[in-house]
Every structure is written in structure tokens, then in C-alpha cells.
Design a protein around this motif. Sequence first.
Motif, PDB file in Angstrom:
ATOM      1  N   SER A 162     -15.048   3.816   8.258  1.00 34.97           N
ATOM      2  CA  SER A 162     -14.807   5.281   8.355  1.00 34.97           C
ATOM      3  C   SER A 162     -13.684   6.107   7.399  1.00 34.97           C
ATOM      4  O   SER A 162     -13.932   7.015   7.449  1.00 34.97           O
ATOM      5  CB  SER A 162     -14.454   5.615   9.896  1.00 34.97           C
ATOM      6  N   VAL A 163     -13.011   5.034   7.006  1.00 34.50           N
ATOM      7  CA  VAL A 163     -11.948   5.653   5.689  1.00 34.50           C
ATOM      8  C   VAL A 163     -12.599   5.713   4.353  1.00 34.50           C
ATOM      9  O   VAL A 163     -12.785   4.298   4.088  1.00 34.50           O
ATOM     10  CB  VAL A 163     -10.561   5.028   6.056  1.00 34.50           C
ATOM     11  N   LYS A 164     -12.609   6.478   3.876  1.00 34.99           N
ATOM     12  CA  LYS A 164     -13.235   6.719   2.524  1.00 34.99           C
ATOM     13  C   LYS A 164     -12.178   6.343   1.274  1.00 34.99           C
ATOM     14  O   LYS A 164     -12.641   5.586   0.354  1.00 34.99           O
ATOM     15  CB  LYS A 164     -14.003   8.011   2.018  1.00 34.99           C
ATOM     16  N   LYS A 165     -11.060   6.548   1.474  1.00 36.75           N
ATOM     17  CA  LYS A 165      -9.987   6.338   0.342  1.00 36.75           C
ATOM     18  C   LYS A 165      -9.292   4.909   0.625  1.00 36.75           C
ATOM     19  O   LYS A 165      -9.100   4.588   2.103  1.00 36.75           O
ATOM     20  CB  LYS A 165      -8.869   7.514   0.366  1.00 36.75           C
ATOM     21  N   PRO A 166      -8.915   4.385  -0.478  1.00 38.99           N
ATOM     22  CA  PRO A 166      -8.174   2.931  -0.037  1.00 38.99           C
ATOM     23  C   PRO A 166      -6.784   3.371   0.791  1.00 38.99           C
ATOM     24  O   PRO A 166      -6.225   4.096   0.804  1.00 38.99           O
ATOM     25  CB  PRO A 166      -7.750   2.606  -1.596  1.00 38.99           C
ATOM     26  N   PHE A 167      -6.694   1.924   1.846  1.00 40.78           N
ATOM     27  CA  PHE A 167      -5.821   1.805   2.477  1.00 40.78           C
ATOM     28  C   PHE A 167      -5.309   0.452   2.720  1.00 40.78           C
ATOM     29  O   PHE A 167      -5.941  -0.513   2.359  1.00 40.78           O
ATOM     30  CB  PHE A 167      -6.262   2.371   4.033  1.00 40.78           C
ATOM     31  N   ILE A 168      -3.979   0.471   3.374  1.00 38.46           N
ATOM     32  CA  ILE A 168      -3.514  -0.760   3.647  1.00 38.46           C
ATOM     33  C   ILE A 168      -3.678  -0.754   5.454  1.00 38.46           C
ATOM     34  O   ILE A 168      -3.112   0.233   5.989  1.00 38.46           O
ATOM     35  CB  ILE A 168      -2.102  -1.314   3.416  1.00 38.46           C
ATOM     36  N   LEU A 169      -4.035  -1.879   6.103  1.00 42.16           N
ATOM     37  CA  LEU A 169      -3.937  -2.207   7.350  1.00 42.16           C
ATOM     38  C   LEU A 169      -2.876  -2.959   7.816  1.00 42.16           C
ATOM     39  O   LEU A 169      -3.148  -4.003   7.243  1.00 42.16           O
ATOM     40  CB  LEU A 169      -5.291  -2.354   8.116  1.00 42.16           C
ATOM     41  N   VAL A 170      -1.904  -2.744   8.700  1.00 41.21           N
ATOM     42  CA  VAL A 170      -0.973  -3.586   9.429  1.00 41.21           C
ATOM     43  C   VAL A 170      -1.336  -3.945  10.829  1.00 41.21           C
ATOM     44  O   VAL A 170      -1.149  -3.054  11.423  1.00 41.21           O
ATOM     45  CB  VAL A 170       0.525  -3.315   9.104  1.00 41.21           C
ATOM     46  N   SER A 171      -1.715  -5.018  11.190  1.00 41.34           N
ATOM     47  CA  SER A 171      -2.050  -5.252  12.529  1.00 41.34           C
ATOM     48  C   SER A 171      -0.926  -6.012  13.016  1.00 41.34           C
ATOM     49  O   SER A 171      -0.466  -7.178  12.727  1.00 41.34           O
ATOM     50  CB  SER A 171      -3.372  -6.279  12.580  1.00 41.34           C
ATOM     51  N   THR A 172      -0.254  -5.420  13.918  1.00 40.52           N
ATOM     52  CA  THR A 172       1.184  -5.995  14.669  1.00 40.52           C
ATOM     53  C   THR A 172       0.965  -6.730  15.892  1.00 40.52           C
ATOM     54  O   THR A 172       0.198  -6.327  16.732  1.00 40.52           O
ATOM     55  CB  THR A 172       2.144  -4.939  14.641  1.00 40.52           C
ATOM     56  N   GLY A 173       1.494  -7.715  16.079  1.00 44.09           N
ATOM     57  CA  GLY A 173       1.577  -8.585  17.349  1.00 44.09           C
ATOM     58  C   GLY A 173       2.513  -9.770  17.091  1.00 44.09           C
ATOM     59  O   GLY A 173       3.705  -9.608  16.520  1.00 44.09           O
ATOM     60  N   THR A 174       2.205 -10.680  17.631  1.00 46.09           N
ATOM     61  CA  THR A 174       2.868 -12.045  17.360  1.00 46.09           C
ATOM     62  C   THR A 174       3.054 -12.210  16.043  1.00 46.09           C
ATOM     63  O   THR A 174       4.297 -12.450  15.473  1.00 46.09           O
ATOM     64  CB  THR A 174       2.180 -13.310  18.181  1.00 46.09           C
ATOM     65  N   TRP A 175       1.962 -12.169  15.123  1.00 43.28           N
ATOM     66  CA  TRP A 175       2.107 -12.022  13.612  1.00 43.28           C
ATOM     67  C   TRP A 175       1.802 -10.560  13.192  1.00 43.28           C
ATOM     68  O   TRP A 175       0.865  -9.938  14.018  1.00 43.28           O
ATOM     69  CB  TRP A 175       0.727 -12.996  13.179  1.00 43.28           C
ATOM     70  N   SER A 176       2.508  -9.988  12.076  1.00 44.64           N
ATOM     71  CA  SER A 176       2.216  -9.019  11.746  1.00 44.64           C
ATOM     72  C   SER A 176       1.293  -9.230  10.374  1.00 44.64           C
ATOM     73  O   SER A 176       1.974  -9.651   9.304  1.00 44.64           O
ATOM     74  CB  SER A 176       3.517  -8.065  11.426  1.00 44.64           C
ATOM     75  N   ILE A 177       0.061  -8.805  10.334  1.00 49.03           N
ATOM     76  CA  ILE A 177      -0.677  -9.160   9.266  1.00 49.03           C
ATOM     77  C   ILE A 177      -1.259  -7.922   8.456  1.00 49.03           C
ATOM     78  O   ILE A 177      -1.672  -6.975   8.964  1.00 49.03           O
ATOM     79  CB  ILE A 177      -2.061  -9.799   9.725  1.00 49.03           C
ATOM     80  N   ALA A 178      -0.613  -7.768   7.174  1.00 47.49           N
ATOM     81  CA  ALA A 178      -0.920  -6.792   6.163  1.00 47.49           C
ATOM     82  C   ALA A 178      -2.314  -7.162   5.553  1.00 47.49           C
ATOM     83  O   ALA A 178      -2.408  -8.151   4.958  1.00 47.49           O
ATOM     84  CB  ALA A 178       0.034  -6.581   5.220  1.00 47.49           C
ATOM     85  N   LEU A 179      -3.411  -6.355   5.414  1.00 49.01           N
ATOM     86  CA  LEU A 179      -4.509  -6.381   4.902  1.00 49.01           C
ATOM     87  C   LEU A 179      -4.867  -5.488   4.009  1.00 49.01           C
ATOM     88  O   LEU A 179      -4.754  -4.026   4.175  1.00 49.01           O
ATOM     89  CB  LEU A 179      -5.638  -6.338   5.993  1.00 49.01           C
ATOM     90  N   ASN A 180      -5.250  -5.715   2.695  1.00 44.10           N
ATOM     91  CA  ASN A 180      -5.715  -4.966   1.588  1.00 44.10           C
ATOM     92  C   ASN A 180      -7.098  -5.144   1.310  1.00 44.10           C
ATOM     93  O   ASN A 180      -7.356  -6.384   0.608  1.00 44.10           O
ATOM     94  CB  ASN A 180      -4.644  -5.003   0.221  1.00 44.10           C
ATOM     95  N   PRO A 181      -8.083  -4.428   1.816  1.00 42.30           N
ATOM     96  CA  PRO A 181      -9.274  -4.580   1.470  1.00 42.30           C
ATOM     97  C   PRO A 181     -10.025  -4.074   0.222  1.00 42.30           C
ATOM     98  O   PRO A 181     -11.170  -4.224  -0.077  1.00 42.30           O
ATOM     99  CB  PRO A 181     -10.290  -4.000   2.679  1.00 42.30           C
ATOM    100  N   PHE A 182      -9.080  -3.533  -0.703  1.00 37.53           N
ATOM    101  CA  PHE A 182      -9.401  -2.882  -1.761  1.00 37.53           C
ATOM    102  C   PHE A 182      -8.825  -3.642  -2.977  1.00 37.53           C
ATOM    103  O   PHE A 182      -8.623  -2.985  -4.148  1.00 37.53           O
ATOM    104  CB  PHE A 182      -8.978  -1.544  -1.921  1.00 37.53           C
ATOM    105  N   SER A 183      -8.595  -4.969  -3.080  1.00 37.81           N
ATOM    106  CA  SER A 183      -8.045  -5.686  -4.190  1.00 37.81           C
ATOM    107  C   SER A 183      -9.403  -6.624  -4.531  1.00 37.81           C
ATOM    108  O   SER A 183      -9.431  -7.620  -3.938  1.00 37.81           O
ATOM    109  CB  SER A 183      -6.970  -6.618  -3.920  1.00 37.81           C
TER     110      SER A 183
END
Length: 457
Positions: free
Chosen positions: A243-264
Amino acid sequence: MAQRVTAIFDIGKTNKKFFLFDKNYNEVYREYTSFKEIVDEDGYATENLEALQNWLKEVFYRLLNNKDYIIKAINFSTYGASLVHLDETGKVLTPLYNYTKEIDTHLVDSFYKKYGPELDLTRITGSPKSGLLNSGMQLYWLKKTKPEIFKKIKYSLHLPQYLSYVFTGIPISDYTSIGCHTSLWNYEKSDYHSWVYNEEIHKILPPLIATETSINMNYNGKRIKVGVGIHDSSSALIPYVRSVKKPFILVSTGTWSIALNPFSDAPLTTEETAAGCINYMRINGKPVKSSRLFLGNEYKLQVKELSKKFNVDIDYHKTVEFNYSTYLEIIKEFQYCFKWKSFSDKNMPTKTKYSYNTFEYAYHQLMIELVQLQVKSIKKIANTHDINRLYVDGGFTDNDLYIKLLSHNLREMKLRTTKASLGSALGAAIAISDTKLNSKFLRKNYALKKHVPFIIK
């Protein structure tokens, strides 16, 4: 009139969930359960696979016969690093070994001595040295320690694909399970790593197919598309990517905080690997550069200490909101105060120093330091000027200090928070659908909220 729906099993370590989504991805039915763990041959707690399988079938056939719904598709999202081993008759050969189970360090060392060096293998496969949390290591461990069982294996299926197999009888592998911290995949060659061929592991891995593939099945005269299953971390990313057309970072937070870069598209560098970066995998086989921080765990431990120190209720921290004056006082002559319990950092003191007389001040200090670590984690995987969109989901979206401090420290990025409690389940539903998502999807389904950095006066 009966609703046409997509059925999703979303299987976590603790909670097992079942959802029905309508054509607009609105949840129309849910069901939760949990099972008491059993133990493996060493007495180590693990998933009750038989109980899980029985529940899957019972729920599915009950809803299949429910006149309020017409199930058109079914898919599966589960935790990773878990394998089910089948013999040639389809019989399960071993318990579903728990990825927290410890194994002989000499065996692990012998693997890296034979196929390493460790840093190179980690970089090429995007997978760290992490015991059975690395499912490739599970296969190597099984071959070396239980050779008689290993010889009987016809197929080894990751858990999402095993759940699909329960409904289709067709063994397959998918990219998201093969590519997520398994050491099985060579990201430079887009093929299994050479060690997999050397150990003949590839012979027990079923054909690798795209995660969006579905298998047409007939149940009680009803035609249903059955998905191949998906690793939950990769599944949670799908609604954003679609749904998001421009590059982004997603940080999924919880017990682990996982930063995801799907554009590399570039493979991990030696420097990134040394800094703890790993790869997840998108459903099309492309890498997702990732960094992990044990943020929620550390936060929980430190807040417990602070609550005890200042004699406040254990949930008091939830009521504390960002205070601009407190922030200014702390940063005026800033010093690091907290010694971390879950990890180490070069700036932390040898002992925690409580420099303030109130919980509110100490809590602000804690969050300032934790957010600094979060910012470092994000910058490990992306140039935040090149990728200027940041999405945060999970538990910390409700933490006022975390969000305001993150927005302030990453002023060059447009920060958005989302409520994605159904993230991995929705991702699995979207993966098996041909529906196109537009830019309004996150606002409508994920309670998208914009955040603006505070102004320093």
C-alpha cells in the motif's frame, strides 16, 4: 446471505488464532486457543503439534459448514525457526524442537570451522550464529546427533508450510521461511548456500515456490484456494509494501524491536554484519535488511527496577507523558545513567546511577537513552535522509515518550504509527489475494497516525 471470506490461522508460540476476513479485509470472525506444552526426548518444553493439528482441522471444518460464511481461501502465518520432519509415508518423525533449546557449542563451532568464517557466513546468508533459532543449524544438528532419524526424513517443512501440508498433502518450501535467519540461503547467488548441497540437506527440502502461490482444493464439494503459508515477520510487512509506494522503514516494537528495510537490494556488508544486521525475506525472494534490539525486554526490566526504587505501582509508567521542561533539564548536562541488562553498549556505565529524585525524571532519562539505541538500530539499515518515511507498530506506539523522542531524534523522517494487532494475519490474507491495495489502506485498517517533532524553544 452468506459472506465470502478468507480464513487465516495465525500461530504464535503462546496464542493460536483463527480469523475470517471479508473482501475488504475487515475481521468478521475470530477464535483464540492455547495448548499446554509437551516435552521432547530431553525433557525440554515444546509445541504440542498433534493438538495443534487437531485444532486446525476441527475449526476449519466447523466453519466450512457454517452457513453464514463461504470460505474461498485459507492461509497460514506462524513463527519461524521451527521444522517438521516427515518420513516417506507422511509420518512426523520428531517433536517440533523449540528454538530456545540449547545445543552442544562444540557442534556449532565445528559447523563454522567447516563452512565459515562466521562473519562471512553470516553476511552471505544474512543469518547470525544463534543456535536452534537458526533452522539450518537445526538440520545440521539433527543430521550429526540423530543420524538414524535423519536418514528416514523424506521432507523437512518449516512450520507455515507444514500447516499448508496438513490441508493439501503437498510438501513445499517458501522464500520467507527459507530466507529468515536460517543460514540456508546465499543472498549473493539467490540459491541455497553451498554447505546445504555439501551436507545433502537440499534433498529433504521440498520444491521452493513463491509465497503468493495457492493450491486449488476441493472440500465437501467446495472449491478453496489453499496458501503455502508465510513466516510471520515477513507477513506483517506485506500490507505496508503493497500500500505504500515510496521507500520506508518499518519498526515493529514489542519484546524485540525489529527495524526492517525492504528497499535495500545490496547484500549485507561486513560492517553491517559486524553491527548485528541480518536479512529477512520478502515474499518475492528479495532481501529485507534488518536490525534487532531487545527493547521491550530491557524496558520491562528497567521499569521494574525504577518502580521499586521510587515506590510506585508497577503500571505507573503507563501514565507518564512527555514533559518538555524535564527533557530540557536532562539534556542540558546529559550523562548516561543506565547499565543495560539484556545487551551491552559502549556508552553505558558500569553501574546504574539514579541521578533524580522522582520517578518521572528517571523515566525520562531511561527513555532518552533507549530511544538513542533505537535510532542507532534504524540507522544501521538505512540512510534516513534517503529513506524518509518511518512506520512504527506494536506495543511502543502507545508510549508517548518513545514516539515524541523518536520523532525528535529522526526529524528528517516522516513518522507514522499504526495499530496492527492483526498484522501477520492480515498479511497472510493479502498474500493469497489478487486485490490491489491503495494508499488509504493503512489509514482505514491500521489506524494510521502522523507525528510531528516537537520544537526546541
